[in-house]
Design an enzyme around this catalytic site. Structure first.
Site, short mmCIF file in Angstrom:
data_model
loop_
_atom_site.label_atom_id
_atom_site.label_comp_id
_atom_site.label_asym_id
_atom_site.label_seq_id
_atom_site.Cartn_x
_atom_site.Cartn_y
_atom_site.Cartn_z
N GLY A 1 40.28 43.54 34.00
CA GLY A 1 40.31 44.96 33.41
C GLY A 1 41.27 44.82 31.94
N CYS B 1 35.97 46.64 28.12
CA CYS B 1 35.87 46.62 29.59
C CYS B 1 36.43 47.93 29.97
CB CYS B 1 36.88 45.51 30.11
SG CYS B 1 37.38 45.57 31.86
N GLY C 1 40.29 43.30 29.15
CA GLY C 1 39.26 43.36 27.97
C GLY C 1 39.13 44.56 27.09
#
Ligand code: 5GP
Length: 346
Positions: free
Chosen positions: A181, A186, A183
């Site tokens: 999570g 993301c 990123g």
């Protein structure tokens, strides 16, 4: 239902406390590390920063450039075997030692991985990358891959907790990729509510891995060189970068011009952009979707690398670490109040 009360921290929640140092200049700092991997027993020496296996980052062009400075590239999984053949024909053994071949966990993935490894004995690293490193199917795939490739280095992920790091190392992985999570493109945390603050994930997973003789990669969430330094300070053996290496000549894709300014497209590997491009082939890559963004075009990656490596060297001089290896030992994090973060980028 249960609530864990322990405080978990991200990069922005801390700064590194300066310490007395005998180093006169950042040029005295060595960023090279040497690792011997748990199962494969392979040795690797280099600067442990990696380009992410995204098709706008982990390209062959990026690998060539990064290897010049002994950095590593996890090459994305969308190159065909024919493209690999051409690339490997013009590639030195040294460069082959600085790249990983990425794969998913499907039958077709295994077949393609074998075809690529059959092309050259000098290939040494396999990066098994899935949405959810917690699934039983994934652990089985890691085991099977270890049986098939006893002397190759296996990278497996992504997970964020110590017990799963241990399970994957025991199953045959050498290096565990950590991050769910964080990123830049993301949306897992937005779409699913699942995640773990990256700094705490690194601290806990490094502790678990090092206890068994394995290594970890901190994957995702580094937006500036200071974050990379914090990831190493927290105990990461490698740091993987997506967004920080996007937008360069080596990133693939076209330069887009908007009102006189130049941009490049950067997207998550499970974004609709990636899915359109790879015809449904990446749907299972990440638990949830990723975003598509335009990042400023930044020319050759060389300048960005100087900036990142210069920043980490400087961190090392601030805490008196002559070698990157000493950075974790010499790191004391201080927690910072949120308003301090407004001056964070200075
Ligand atoms: P960055 O360095 O840009 O902050 O993070 C890069 C990492 O983001 C990648 O190495 C990968 O683990 C993760 N990532 C890439 N694409 C996607 C995506 O579409 N969805 C999610 N959830 N994560 C992604």
């Amino acid at each position: 239902m249960r609530i864990e009360q322990d405080l978990k921290l991200g990069f922005k929640d801390v700064m590194i406390r300066p310490k007395r140092s005998t180093l006169k200049s950042r040029s005295q700092v060595s960023l090279e590390r040497e690792y011997t991997f748990l199962h494969s027993n392979m040795k690797w020496t280099g600067v442990p920063i990696m380009a992410a296996n995204m098709d706008t980052v982990g390209t062959f062009e990026m690998a060539k450039k990064l290897a010049e400075k002994t950095l590593f590239t996890a090459v994305h999984k969308h190159y065909s075997v024919a493209e690999w053949t051409t690339f490997l024909n013009e590639t030195s053994a040294e460069l082959k030692n600085s790249i990983a071949v990425s794969t998913g966990t499907g039958k077709e993935d295994s077949k393609k991985l074998k075809e690529i490894f059959d092309l050259s004995e000098d290939l040494k690293f396999i990066c098994i990358d899935v949405a959810n490193g917690y699934s039983e199917h994934f652990v089985k795939f890691v085991k099977k891959t270890r049986e098939q490739y006893p002397d190759k280095v296996i990278i497996a992920g992504n997970v964020v907790t110590g017990e799963m790091v241990e399970e994957l190392l025991i199953a045959g992985a050498d290096i565990i990729k950590v991050g769910i999570g964080p990123g830049s493109v993301c949306t897992t945390r937005v779409k699913t509510g699942v995640g773990y603050p990256q700094l705490s994930a690194i601290i806990e997973c490094a502790d678990a891995a090092h206890g068994l003789g394995g290594q970890i990669i901190s994957d995702g969430g580094c937006a500036i060189p200071g974050d990379v330094a914090k990831a190493f300070g927290a105990g990461a053996d490698f740091v993987m970068l997506g967004g920080m290496l996007a937008g360069h000549d080596e990133s693939g894709g076209d330069v887009i011009e908007v009102k006189g300014e130049k941009f490049k497209r950067f997207y998550g590997m499970s974004s609709s952009t990636a899915m359109d491009k790879h015809a449904g082939g990446v749907a299972e890559y990440r638990a949830s979707e990723g975003k598509t963004v335009q990042v400023p075009y930044r020319g050759p990656v060389e300048n960005t690398l100087q900036d990142i490596l210069g920043g980490i060297r400087s961190t090392c001089t601030y805490v008196g670490a002559g070698r990157l290896k000493e950075l974790t030992k010499r790191t004391t994090f201080i927690r910072v109040a949120e308003q301090e973060n407004t001056v964070y980028s200075k």
